[in-house]
Scaffold this motif. Structure first.
Motif, short mmCIF file in Angstrom:
data_model
loop_
_atom_site.label_atom_id
_atom_site.label_comp_id
_atom_site.label_asym_id
_atom_site.label_seq_id
_atom_site.Cartn_x
_atom_site.Cartn_y
_atom_site.Cartn_z
N ARG A 26 0.82 -1.21 0.00
CA ARG A 26 0.00 0.00 0.00
C ARG A 26 0.86 1.27 0.00
O ARG A 26 0.42 2.30 -0.51
N ARG A 27 2.06 1.18 0.58
CA ARG A 27 2.90 2.37 0.73
C ARG A 27 4.36 1.98 0.46
O ARG A 27 5.20 1.93 1.35
N VAL A 28 4.66 1.72 -0.81
CA VAL A 28 6.01 1.29 -1.18
C VAL A 28 7.04 2.35 -0.82
O VAL A 28 8.13 2.03 -0.33
N GLY A 29 6.72 3.62 -1.06
CA GLY A 29 7.69 4.66 -0.76
C GLY A 29 8.07 4.70 0.71
O GLY A 29 9.24 4.89 1.05
N TYR A 30 7.11 4.48 1.59
CA TYR A 30 7.40 4.46 3.02
C TYR A 30 8.29 3.27 3.35
O TYR A 30 9.21 3.37 4.18
N GLU A 31 8.02 2.12 2.72
CA GLU A 31 8.87 0.95 2.95
C GLU A 31 10.31 1.22 2.50
O GLU A 31 11.27 0.83 3.17
N GLU A 32 10.45 1.87 1.36
CA GLU A 32 11.79 2.20 0.88
C GLU A 32 12.52 3.06 1.91
O GLU A 32 13.69 2.82 2.23
N ASP A 33 11.84 4.08 2.41
CA ASP A 33 12.47 5.00 3.36
C ASP A 33 12.82 4.30 4.67
O ASP A 33 13.87 4.56 5.26
N ARG A 34 11.93 3.42 5.13
CA ARG A 34 12.12 2.81 6.43
C ARG A 34 13.12 1.66 6.42
O ARG A 34 13.90 1.48 7.35
N LEU A 35 13.08 0.88 5.35
CA LEU A 35 13.86 -0.35 5.30
C LEU A 35 15.24 -0.18 4.71
O LEU A 35 16.24 -0.63 5.25
N PHE A 36 15.30 0.49 3.58
CA PHE A 36 16.52 0.47 2.80
C PHE A 36 17.47 1.56 3.25
O PHE A 36 17.19 2.74 3.08
N GLN A 37 18.59 1.15 3.79
CA GLN A 37 19.63 2.11 4.14
C GLN A 37 20.46 2.37 2.90
O GLN A 37 21.03 1.44 2.34
N PRO A 38 20.54 3.61 2.46
CA PRO A 38 21.21 3.88 1.19
C PRO A 38 22.65 3.39 1.18
O PRO A 38 23.37 3.50 2.16
N THR A 39 23.03 2.81 0.06
CA THR A 39 24.42 2.45 -0.14
C THR A 39 25.18 3.68 -0.59
O THR A 39 24.63 4.76 -0.72
N ARG A 40 26.44 3.49 -0.87
CA ARG A 40 27.27 4.65 -1.21
C ARG A 40 26.81 5.33 -2.49
O ARG A 40 26.91 6.53 -2.64
N TRP A 41 26.33 4.53 -3.44
CA TRP A 41 25.99 5.09 -4.76
C TRP A 41 24.52 4.96 -5.11
O TRP A 41 24.13 5.20 -6.23
N ALA A 42 23.69 4.53 -4.18
CA ALA A 42 22.26 4.39 -4.49
C ALA A 42 21.44 4.85 -3.30
O ALA A 42 21.66 4.41 -2.17
N ALA A 43 20.53 5.76 -3.53
CA ALA A 43 19.65 6.25 -2.48
C ALA A 43 18.21 6.00 -2.87
O ALA A 43 17.84 6.15 -4.04
N PRO A 44 17.34 5.61 -1.93
CA PRO A 44 15.97 5.23 -2.27
C PRO A 44 14.99 6.39 -2.25
O PRO A 44 13.82 6.18 -1.98
N SER A 45 15.46 7.59 -2.51
CA SER A 45 14.55 8.73 -2.51
C SER A 45 13.74 8.72 -3.80
O SER A 45 14.26 9.02 -4.87
N LEU A 46 12.48 8.35 -3.70
CA LEU A 46 11.63 8.23 -4.87
C LEU A 46 11.18 9.61 -5.33
O LEU A 46 10.79 10.45 -4.50
N PRO A 47 11.17 9.87 -6.62
CA PRO A 47 10.54 11.10 -7.11
C PRO A 47 9.08 11.14 -6.67
O PRO A 47 8.41 10.10 -6.55
N ARG A 48 8.58 12.32 -6.43
CA ARG A 48 7.24 12.47 -5.89
C ARG A 48 6.18 11.81 -6.78
O ARG A 48 5.25 11.18 -6.29
N GLU A 49 6.34 11.95 -8.11
CA GLU A 49 5.33 11.38 -8.99
C GLU A 49 5.33 9.85 -8.94
O GLU A 49 4.27 9.21 -9.04
N TRP A 50 6.50 9.24 -8.78
CA TRP A 50 6.56 7.78 -8.64
C TRP A 50 5.89 7.35 -7.34
O TRP A 50 5.13 6.39 -7.30
#
Length: 583
Positions: free
Chosen positions: A516-540
């Motif tokens: 239901r809230r993939v963006g929240y899961e990304e923010d809560r679960l995924f700790q950004p690696t050195r070259w990848a951050a899970p900040s989703l664009p607002r429209e996505w």
């Protein structure tokens, strides 16, 4: 001391050549096909898919777009569609695989022939490093070791599987440089023609091929100015012949691009060349990706071995060393001058550097082949087995220190996700204790059913959590999302389904996990690696949340309450739903 195979006919050589190439070729094929049918197609892989489905052949061959797609590769897909082929993921992967397989055969065979072509040096001198027996003695072991290195190279294996033109670029640029060296040594015009054709095709398949395919002229010019004779003692081609080959190559490079020149200039040459810095950590990361390991000691040993092999090759085969060094050096400098968008990313820098990798592996192979020759007759007994054992240990160690034996790449349905392609980063950064509990339950159950993750966007950066969840539950993953090409009747994708209840039930999945809230899961679960951050664009974020909530309401209305429910995910047992609807 005659060279191996000396005096034999070309036909007589082929059976022996095939015998020593087949084991490493089989290994390379196995690694490239491992778990491939289960891979979800996404990210940049979909550029060619969309264009092939949305445009005719004439448009494809005359237009570039800001989203990178290979014109000839996309044209192949369009012709397959026109021939009535219903395209699955494996259909889209077949052309890149074919180029990757061809490299496994062509490169080691060509290198062995190049090393064999020159008469061996006279015995004597200051030791093995001067080439006791000369380069001809390294032809077979050098070719075999190079074949193994090509087979187990993580970068070459992974990019032979991706629906992009990287494997075509690697093969065609290697052929171009190799046959230029043969033409330089023999003067035979047919090799000059092959060079021109290979160079033109390489640039057509991928514009990043430009620097390396013109690199041989750098060494040729230096050799002419120094008045060097070729490696076999003959005179090099004349300046006139060199200019004529350059003109032919220029024509071959330009001809496929002329129909698309307007969009090429507007979308690529103007829009994708920028001023940028390439940080030292990015260079170090790309060097590790080329070496195929995240272990600093292994990476350092790899590049030291490559430099040592180049020095040995320069002693035995100056022209081959010169052409390969020019290929590597000119390509690196050319990329920095052209400055295509994204060089600050290790992922993108490594992609642009893929054409140099077979030549770097050649240098490593020369060093290891020289060590292997220490085990030949005439070498003191105390050196024979240690030398050959060191070669075997080096090859096994390189594989053991790489990602191909690690669990993420062995079991994941997202092997081609950008995060996994940058395999030197640590994927264990996710905090498993905050992920939905259903994934730990799925790991404990033994029903073996696949998991259907919904909703899914085909940009990998929109759904990074799914590959993290799979590392916990270990089941095959299917995705479902609002992609317009999935329900197209000309495709029959196995691992991505339409965002419709009927499509969910028709899939091979056992469990449907609806987020239901993939963006929240990304923010809560995924700790950004050195070259990848899970900040989703607002429209996505909005689209994913809308699709998740909308589908949850619809499924509860049509199927009843979920097997498991919660504020983040709802889970349905698809076998139970199928059974109810079958009554």
């Amino acid at each position: 001391m005659p060279a191996p195979w000396a005096g034999r006919s070309r036909a007589a050589r082929w059976p022996g050549d095939l015998v020593w190439l087949l084991p490493p070729f089989a290994l390379g094929v196995f690694l490239r096909l491992w778990n491939l049918p289960a891979q979800v197609m996404g990210g940049d892989e979909n550029h060619a898919v969309r264009v092939a489905l949305g445009h005719d052949l004439g448009w494809i061959l005359t237009h570039y777009l800001p989203s990178d797609f290979s014109l000839p590769l996309t044209a192949v897909y369009r012709m397959m569609l026109a021939a009535g082929v219903t395209m699955t993921e494996m259909h889209f992967r077949l052309p890149p695989l074919a180029f990757g397989f061809a490299l496994l055969l062509a490169a080691p065979w060509a290198v062995a022939r190049c090393l064999e072509a020159v008469r061996p040096q006279e015995p004597g001198g200051a030791g093995w490093w001067r080439g006791r027996g000369g380069p001809a003695s390294l032809a077979r072991p050098g070719g075999v070791i190079l074949a193994v290195l090509l087979a187990v190279s993580p970068a070459l294996a992974l990019y032979s599987r991706v629906v992009r033109s990287y494997s075509a670029m690697v093969l065609l640029t290697f052929v171009a440089v190799a046959v230029f060296e043969i033409w330089w040594r023999t003067g035979r015009r047919r090799w000059a023609a092959v060079y021109a054709v290979a160079a033109g095709l390489a640039l057509w398949f991928h514009l990043g091929s430009g620097p390396i395919v013109v690199a041989p002229f750098a060494w040729a010019g230096i050799a002419k100015l120094l008045r060097r004779r070729t490696d076999d003692g003959g005179p090099p081609p004349s300046w006139k012949a060199l200019v004529l080959v350059g003109v032919a190559a220029a024509a071959a490079l330009a001809t496929p691009q002329l129909p698309a020149w307007e969009s090429l200039h507007a979308e690529v040459l103007t829009g994708k060349s920028i001023e940028q810095t390439v940080p030292v950590p990015t260079v170090a990361a790309a060097a590790a990706l080329q070496a195929g390991s995240r272990e600093p000691a292994v990476v350092a040993a790899f590049w030291i071995a490559a430099l040592a092999g180049l020095l040995l090759l320069a002693r035995w085969r100056p022209d081959l060393a010169g052409f390969s060094a020019a290929a590597v050096g000119v390509h690196v400098v050319g990329l920095r001058v052209l400055s295509p968008l994204g060089l600050a990313s290790p992922l993108i820098l490594n992609r642009y550097l893929l054409p140099i990798l077979p030549w770097v592996l050649l240098w490593v192979a020369v060093l290891l082949a020289a060590l292997w020759r220490l085990g030949a007759s005439g070498t003191p007994a105390w050196l024979r087995w240690p030398a050959r054992s060191a070669v075997v240990a080096a090859l096994l160690g390189l594989v053991a220190a790489g990602p191909l034996v690690e669990r993420p790449l062995r079991v994941s349905s997202f092997t081609h996700h950008n995060d996994l392609l940058v395999f030197i980063q640590n994927l264990a950064a996710a905090r498993q204790q905050v992920m939905p509990g259903i994934y730990h339950e799925l790991a404990a159950w033994d029903d073996g059913g696949a998991v259907l993750e919904v909703p899914w966007l085909d940009d990998f950066n929109a759904n990074q959590t799914y590959y993290v969840y799979q590392l916990v539950h270990g089941r095959e993953v299917i995705t479902g999302g609002p992609m317009h090409y999935v329900p197209d009747p000309r495709t029959a994708l196995r691992n991505t389904v339409e965002m419709q209840p009927q499509a969910f039930l028709a899939s091979r999945a056992r469990w449907l996990v609806l987020h239901r809230r993939v963006g929240y899961e990304e923010d809560r679960l995924f700790q950004p690696t050195r070259w990848a951050a899970p900040s989703l664009p607002r429209e996505w974020r909005r689209l994913l949340h809308y699709e998740g909530r909308r589908m949850a309401r619809r499924l509860e209305r049509e199927w009843g309450p979920p097997f498991r429910g919660g504020p983040l995910v709802s889970v349905w047992d698809l076998d139970a739903v199928r059974a109810r609807q079958a009554r």
